[in-house]
Design an enzyme around this catalytic site. Structure first.
Site, PDB file in Angstrom:
ATOM      1  CE  LYS A  34      19.047  46.082  71.503  1.00  0.00           C
ATOM      2  NZ  LYS A  34      19.296  45.381  70.271  1.00  0.00           N
ATOM      3  CG  ASP A  61      16.429  44.869  68.506  1.00  0.00           C
ATOM      4  OD1 ASP A  61      15.905  45.010  67.456  1.00  0.00           O
ATOM      5  OD2 ASP A  61      17.653  45.221  68.542  1.00  0.00           O
ATOM      6  CE  LYS A  63      17.048  46.930  64.759  1.00  0.00           C
ATOM      7  NZ  LYS A  63      18.127  46.144  65.844  1.00  0.00           N
ATOM      8  CG  ASP A  66      10.077  37.882  54.401  1.00  0.00           C
ATOM      9  OD1 ASP A  66       9.754  38.272  53.337  1.00  0.00           O
ATOM     10  OD2 ASP A  66      11.143  37.124  54.764  1.00  0.00           O
ATOM     11  CB  THR A 120      20.823  55.127  66.384  1.00  0.00           C
ATOM     12  OG1 THR A 120      20.923  53.810  66.728  1.00  0.00           O
ATOM     13  CG2 THR A 120      19.609  55.762  66.997  1.00  0.00           C
ATOM     14  NE  ARG A 212      28.298  49.110  70.685  1.00  0.00           N
ATOM     15  CZ  ARG A 212      28.369  49.570  69.494  1.00  0.00           C
ATOM     16  NH1 ARG A 212      29.451  48.942  68.578  1.00  0.00           N
ATOM     17  NH2 ARG A 212      27.367  50.200  68.818  1.00  0.00           N
TER      18      ARG A 212
END
Ligand code: C5P
Length: 231
Positions: A34, A61, A63, A66, A120, A212
């Protein structure tokens, strides 16, 4: 065991040398990567080609959020890159999502089109206060998911905790992409609505996004292999 093609590794690493090193270390595992805003804004499209050359499927990714025309045209531009999944914020609304699908839906090799529901990192209390959306997170996620499906999206980003409800409402073919995954013993960081990889699998997620716990591990490849083995 977890199949490698269900794992999307979030490469949130803006140092290009470190990123290149990480990708080489993880290549050969048939996982997705990603590429998010941190990396794309600093390295640009080259990073997508680099990932593809190393054999990864790429989830870009960014996102998008607009006015409908801007998002639709932005998606069209992104689809000139060899990407396999791309996303917009469902909060941009029905018209924005419909125009998104219209813009890229008929491309011969289009990426999967995914809508972000509630991040999340968002708690229910934050959703009430900051977004002034009342009710439960799950209700909001289901609302956004329904609009995404009506707009011909392939699926949504949600917490693994919402997957069962999404599948029940919209069918098992409507894809779920779930961050907020933490193997036992790893830090939650800023994630709030989390599960382990095996729990996410049992809940029916299609793709789990893991960043991570792999990229900040002392041994990223081993961390990935442990996850694939269900540890
Ligand atoms: O490091 P970690 O495993 O928390 O990475 C999760 C990734 O998923 C991050 O790149 C984050 O931007 C992304 N994401 C998320 N929640 C969403 C959508 C995307 O955490 N709802």
């Amino acid at each position: 065991m977890i199949s490698a093609d269900k794992i999307i590794i979030a490469l949130d690493i803006s140092d290009s040398d470190k990123l290149g090193h990480m990708m080489k270390e993880l290549s050969g595992q048939k996982v997705w990567v990603k590429i998010g805003m941190e990396v794309f804004y600093s390295m640009g499209p080259d990073v997508v080609f680099m990932a593809k050359d190393l054999g990864f499927k790429v989830f870009l990714d960014l996102k998008l959020h607009d006015i409908p025309n801007t998002v639709a045209q932005g998606l069209k531009s992104l689809c000139r890159l060899p990407i396999d999944m791309v996303n917009v914020h469902a909060a941009g609304g029905r018209e924005m999502m419909e125009k998104s699908f219209e813009a890229i839906g008929n491309l011969p090799q289009r990426p999967l089109l995914i809508a972000v529901t509630q991040l999340t990192s968002t708690t229910e209390a934050q959703m009430h206060l900051d977004q002034n959306i009342q009710g439960t997170i799950e209700a909001s996620v289901l609302n956004y998911s329904k609009i995404a499906k009506d707009s011909h999206f392939d699926g949504v980003v949600s917490s693994p905790l919402e997957v069962a409800a999404i599948k029940k409402l919209l069918g098992k073919d409507f894809l779920t992409v779930t961050p907020g995954i933490r193997p036992i013993g790893k830090e939650a960081n800023d994630q709030k609505r989390i599960t382990t990889p095996l729990e996410a699998l049992a809940l029916g997620t299609d793709y789990m996004v893991i960043g991570r716990p792999i990229t900040q591990s002392a041994n990223p490849k081993q961390a990935l292999l442990d996850i694939l083995e269900g540890k």
